[in-house]
Scaffold this active site. Structure first.
Site, PDB file in Angstrom:
ATOM      1  N   GLU A  74       0.996  -0.997  -0.067  1.00  0.00           N
ATOM      2  CA  GLU A  74       0.427   0.020   0.099  1.00  0.00           C
ATOM      3  C   GLU A  74       1.233   1.067   0.440  1.00  0.00           C
ATOM      4  O   GLU A  74       1.774   1.569   0.804  1.00  0.00           O
ATOM      5  CB  GLU A  74      -1.348   0.092   1.288  1.00  0.00           C
ATOM      6  CG  GLU A  74      -1.993  -0.962   1.338  1.00  0.00           C
ATOM      7  CD  GLU A  74      -2.304  -1.216   3.021  1.00  0.00           C
ATOM      8  OE1 GLU A  74      -2.225  -0.568   3.796  1.00  0.00           O
ATOM      9  OE2 GLU A  74      -2.982  -2.569   2.718  1.00  0.00           O
ATOM     10  N   GLU A  76      -3.732  -6.892   3.736  1.00  0.00           N
ATOM     11  CA  GLU A  76      -3.030  -6.999   3.728  1.00  0.00           C
ATOM     12  C   GLU A  76      -2.991  -9.003   3.119  1.00  0.00           C
ATOM     13  O   GLU A  76      -1.131  -8.482   3.243  1.00  0.00           O
ATOM     14  CB  GLU A  76      -2.552  -6.618   5.046  1.00  0.00           C
ATOM     15  CG  GLU A  76      -2.262  -6.055   5.186  1.00  0.00           C
ATOM     16  CD  GLU A  76      -3.461  -4.842   5.337  1.00  0.00           C
ATOM     17  OE1 GLU A  76      -3.215  -3.356   5.127  1.00  0.00           O
ATOM     18  OE2 GLU A  76      -5.128  -5.390   4.797  1.00  0.00           O
ATOM     19  N   GLN A 130       2.225  -2.167   5.802  1.00  0.00           N
ATOM     20  CA  GLN A 130       2.702  -1.140   5.818  1.00  0.00           C
ATOM     21  C   GLN A 130       2.834  -0.380   7.327  1.00  0.00           C
ATOM     22  O   GLN A 130       3.592   0.675   7.482  1.00  0.00           O
ATOM     23  CB  GLN A 130       1.049   0.239   5.981  1.00  0.00           C
ATOM     24  CG  GLN A 130       1.560   1.787   4.943  1.00  0.00           C
ATOM     25  CD  GLN A 130       0.541   2.756   4.327  1.00  0.00           C
ATOM     26  OE1 GLN A 130      -0.697   2.583   5.132  1.00  0.00           O
ATOM     27  NE2 GLN A 130       0.232   2.732   3.464  1.00  0.00           N
ATOM     28  N   ASP A 161       0.545  -3.076  13.094  1.00  0.00           N
ATOM     29  CA  ASP A 161      -0.790  -3.331  13.642  1.00  0.00           C
ATOM     30  C   ASP A 161      -1.555  -4.301  12.656  1.00  0.00           C
ATOM     31  O   ASP A 161      -2.444  -4.865  13.010  1.00  0.00           O
ATOM     32  CB  ASP A 161      -1.422  -2.428  14.022  1.00  0.00           C
ATOM     33  CG  ASP A 161      -0.723  -1.576  14.337  1.00  0.00           C
ATOM     34  OD1 ASP A 161      -1.159  -1.329  16.097  1.00  0.00           O
ATOM     35  OD2 ASP A 161       0.350  -0.270  14.274  1.00  0.00           O
ATOM     36  N   HIS A 193      -2.334   2.131  16.231  1.00  0.00           N
ATOM     37  CA  HIS A 193      -1.610   1.697  15.926  1.00  0.00           C
ATOM     38  C   HIS A 193      -0.841   1.921  17.196  1.00  0.00           C
ATOM     39  O   HIS A 193      -0.023   2.578  17.162  1.00  0.00           O
ATOM     40  CB  HIS A 193      -1.465   3.052  15.624  1.00  0.00           C
ATOM     41  CG  HIS A 193      -2.310   3.486  14.316  1.00  0.00           C
ATOM     42  ND1 HIS A 193      -3.971   3.736  14.502  1.00  0.00           N
ATOM     43  CD2 HIS A 193      -2.257   3.193  13.100  1.00  0.00           C
ATOM     44  CE1 HIS A 193      -4.418   3.956  12.776  1.00  0.00           C
ATOM     45  NE2 HIS A 193      -3.176   3.364  12.303  1.00  0.00           N
TER      46      HIS A 193
END
Length: 810
Positions: free
Chosen positions: A501, A532, A554, A557, A599
């Site tokens: 991404e 993902e 990316q 998490d 995050h």
């Protein structure tokens, strides 16, 4: 009559003969595969095997498909594809039964050496030394996994590889992996499993990428006992996917439908499907309807429990083998039937006889070595009984083992172990002989069942020697170190490509790939959708076809979306194929010290306990991270690299030997030497610990700080235990939850390395709170270990030791 006319008639006669022979051979194979399924179920239910799941009812569709499967093609299927493998001569009946019996020898059971239950197939992609075979000269079967739809993400990468090879001039010489990208990736799945998100994610990505994939859905109307009206919108996966159908103006899928009992139409359908996929690089879905499942889902139950009489009768009437027989009897060549019913019945009888013969051979080959080992230990036990003061008990062990029916090594080993327990206080040559036998057996069984978790070849990344970075005077952002290192690697290795991404056009959210797409092209540096699991799947499939993908997730998490595929598929590839396959994909992400519940970036305990079989690298800065990438590219194992998120804008010295220096796996770095306490950390938290060490120095405590660098493998030279011999105190710092990665680290140091014997104080773990970190500066400060926390808690160790010299701070 002219010579040309005679030649034409003779050729037509030969063609007719070959045509008829092909049909009858297909019928013979269908009968053989069906008999194997029927007998396989009996073998399980009579106790010779643990579990059985078979491909009965799918025979005809798989025979038709196999006619269009060519050398170089790949399969990523599921556990009902036995006829497909048999049609390609990749699976004999004897090997089929060896799989059911879990024969732990790849010579007898080549798909996994007994590690997977029957019905899970693979073919060797590697030579015995771990080097690649010529994949274009063989049929290729990527190793199956059981989780429903788990084969789908890998399928995407296998198909994408053909597109990469076709469109990359730099790869034209890699002819052992592809011939101009003409290979198809074939997938298969049961209809009910199309309800899984992985199926939809993969098909969506395939439609976007336009890759040569032929995806077969075997639709027998049920997912175990649940009918498809409760599984799929409109009770039809092809109707539910109708919006994926390509048009004259918009790309998409070609969607084809056929019936599992219609021999002629099946062949025509797969001929069309493969021509589209191979020539045009268009993904194709083949929905095979009206498939039956004569024995139900598996040996765990009977389908009579959930199918009514009408359905059961329909399955008998439309059984593909019966319908194929009916078709043959009604088919005529030059006005004559190609076979009589008696001839077909004879083929059926011969098939049954062949299956029974090969099953007996498989059973004998499976049991003979085990029985030989049993006779060895019985003899040794009898010898021990003759000299032991516990003669009666030892003799009973030998006698019980002699009467044992089950052909398992477990009983042999248990008897030897029990005998040594009984005679633990005795000394004799006979006892020593039992012990020697047992040690040899445990070693052999370690190889049978526990080898090849990681690469054992000369290309293992553990064999890559350290090359130190040579630093110039220039200091740059950490992201620049990574980018320039990637530039060097990409320049030297045309087989490397990366995707994720925002990875392509903008060069990543942290700019560590900035300008790379312009420099190396969109094939090698590309953007993906937010998906993902299939980003990871792309990596697996591409790596299985000789490329070196760097699959970017990316943020750490988001790895949770891909964790199942990493754990079930990638981490087990080398193990479940017993070293016959590999997928050296590098998964690149970033984390640690993020803020907020979603995050938080450090579920390390979950990761390392799910991903044995994958190296897990946790660098504290980008110079180390770049060195790890250089090491991994030289190796042939999969790996996860977690870059420290707060390191992209941190200034670091730029090495002048970018792409060449290496950071070894499993070798910790002593960041600062000290004599009072050993502090162990990794990643971004290690940088906080380094600052805390400076403050502790001011408080009179000399800390030796060690960065583990990689969690898997962990400190293979026992450097931390050596440090403990000097300091006698241990502090472990990370930002995972209580009992997460620190529990793993403590076990490794205290138990595996024997560090426990060097301790003078209770070991201390400094972790984050058990909840997800709260958002904002204060949320982070009160949720994760801060410099203040590290200082105060480490200081507390010395307060307990000497409260006068180290008075309490709080």
């Amino acid at each position: 009559m002219s010579d040309k006319v005679q030649e034409k008639e003779a050729s037509a006669a030969v063609d007719h003969k070959a045509f008829i022979e092909e049909i009858l051979n297909d019928y013979r194979l269908a009968c053989v595969s069906r008999e194997a399924s029927l007998l396989g179920r009996k073998e399980v239910l009579t106790g010779k095997a643990k579990f059985g799941i078979f491909g009965d009812g799918k025979e005809l569709a798989q025979i038709a498909l196999a006619k269009h499967f060519k050398h170089g093609d790949f399969r990523s299927g599921y556990y009902r594809d036995q006829t497909w493998l048999m049609a390609l001569n990749l699976l004999s009946v004897k090997q089929f039964f060896a799989g059911i019996y879990a024969h732990a020898d790849v010579a007898a059971e080549p798909t996994s050496g007994g590690r997977q239950m029957g019905g899970h197939f693979s073919s060797p992609l590697l030579n015995e030394d771990g080097s690649w075979r010529n994949l274009t000269e063989q049929y290729n079967v990527s190793a199956d996994i059981s989780p429903t739809a788990g084969q789908m993400p890998r399928l995407l990468g296998l198909a994408q590889a053909s597109k990469v090879y076709r469109n990359s001039v730099e790869l034209k010489d890699l002819t052992q992996f592809s011939k101009e990208g003409n290979e198809i990736a074939f997938g298969s799945i049961g209809d009910a499993s199309t309800s899984e998100g992985l199926f939809w994610e993969t098909l969506n990505a395939a439609g976007v990428l336009q890759v040569p994939m032929v995806m077969s859905v075997w639709d027998d109307g049920y997912g175990i006992s649940v009918s498809k009206d409760k599984q799929t919108t409109k009770s039809s996966i092809s109707e539910a996917l109708a919006g994926f159908q390509r048009t004259q103006t918009k790309p998409g899928f070609e969607i084809l439908k056929t019936k599992g009992w219609d021999y002629a139409h099946l062949i025509k359908t797969y001929q069309r499907a493969t021509q589209i996929a191979r020539d045009e690089h268009i993904p194709v879905l083949v929905h095979v309807e009206e498939v039956t499942q004569p024995q139900g889902h598996s040996t765990s139950g009977s389908h009579e429990r959930y199918k009514n009489e009408e359905r059961l009768q329909w399955e008998k009437d439309f059984d593909c083998v019966a319908k194929f027989k009916e078709w043959i009897l009604n088919f005529k060549v030059n006005g004559r039937p190609i076979a009589s019913e008696d001839e077909l019945n004879q083929i059926g009888k011969e098939a049954k006889k062949q299956v029974r013969k090969e099953q007996k051979e498989a059973w004998e080959e499976f049991t003979t070595p085990i029985q030989g080992e049993r006779q060895e230990i019985i003899s040794l036990l009898n010898n021990l009984a003759s000299s032991s003061e516990n003669s009666g008990r030892i003799s009973t062990l030998a006698e019980n083992l002699k009467k044992a029916i089950d052909p398992y090594r477990k009983e042999n080993i248990q008897a030897a172990r029990k005998a040594l327990q009984i005679t633990r206080k005795e000394k004799s040559a006979e006892k020593d002989a039992v012990a020697t036998w047992l040690k040899a057996q445990l070693k052999d069984n370690g190889e049978r069942y526990s080898s090849h978790l990681y690469s054992e070849s000369e290309w293992s990344p553990l064999n890559v020697e350290r090359v130190e970075p040579i630093f110039g005077e220039e200091k740059v952002d950490g992201r620049v170190v990574l980018r320039k290192n990637f530039e060097a690697l990409f320049s030297w290795h045309p087989e490397i490509l990366t995707f994720g991404e925002d990875t392509g056009k903008i060069g990543g959210v942290n700019q560590s790939m900035e300008g790379m797409q312009e420099q190396f092209g969109e094939i090698r540096v590309s953007d993906t959708g937010i998906r993902e699991a299939t980003i990871l799947g792309q990596g697996i499939g591409l790596a299985m076809r000789g490329l070196r993908p760097i699959a970017e997730i990316q943020y750490l998490d988001y790895l949770l979306y891909a964790l199942q595929i990493m754990s079930d598929d990638l981490a087990t590839v080398h193990y479940r194929s017993k070293g016959q396959q590999k997928a050296p994909v590098i998964v690149r992400t970033r984390g640690h010290r993020l803020e907020g519940i979603w995050h938080s970036g450090s579920p390390m305990g979950a990761i390392i306990n799910s991903l044995r079989g994958i190296h897990v690298c946790v660098p504290r800065n980008m110079v180390i991270a770049a060195g790890l990438y250089n090491t991994l590219i030289k190796g042939d194992d999969p790996a996860l690299v977690i870059e420290p998120l707060n390191g992209y804008r941190t200034k670091e010295q730029l090495p002048t030997n970018l792409g060449m220096y290496t950071t070894p796996l499993g070798i910790p770095e002593i960041v600062r030497e000290g004599s009072d306490v050993t502090m162990v950390s990794y990643g971004s938290t290690c940088n906080l610990a380094e600052k805390a060490c400076q403050e502790l120095t001011e408080l009179g405590i000399d800390v030796e700080l060690i960065d583990v660098v990689t969690l898997l493998p962990f400190d293979i030279e026992n450097k931390i235990a050596e440090s403990l011999k000097k300091t006698n105190r241990l502090v472990i710092v990370d930002e995972d939850v209580d009992g997460g990665a620190t529990a793993f680290i403590m076990k490794k140091i205290l138990q595996d390395q024997g560090g426990y014997f060097s301790l003078d104080s209770e070991p201390l773990c400094i972790n984050a709170k058990d909840h997800r970190p709260a958002y904002g500066t204060d949320g982070d400060y009160f949720s994760k270990p801060s410099i203040d926390d590290i200082v105060e808690k480490t200081y507390g160790l010395f307060n307990e030791l000497n409260p006068d010299e180290y008075p309490a701070i709080i």
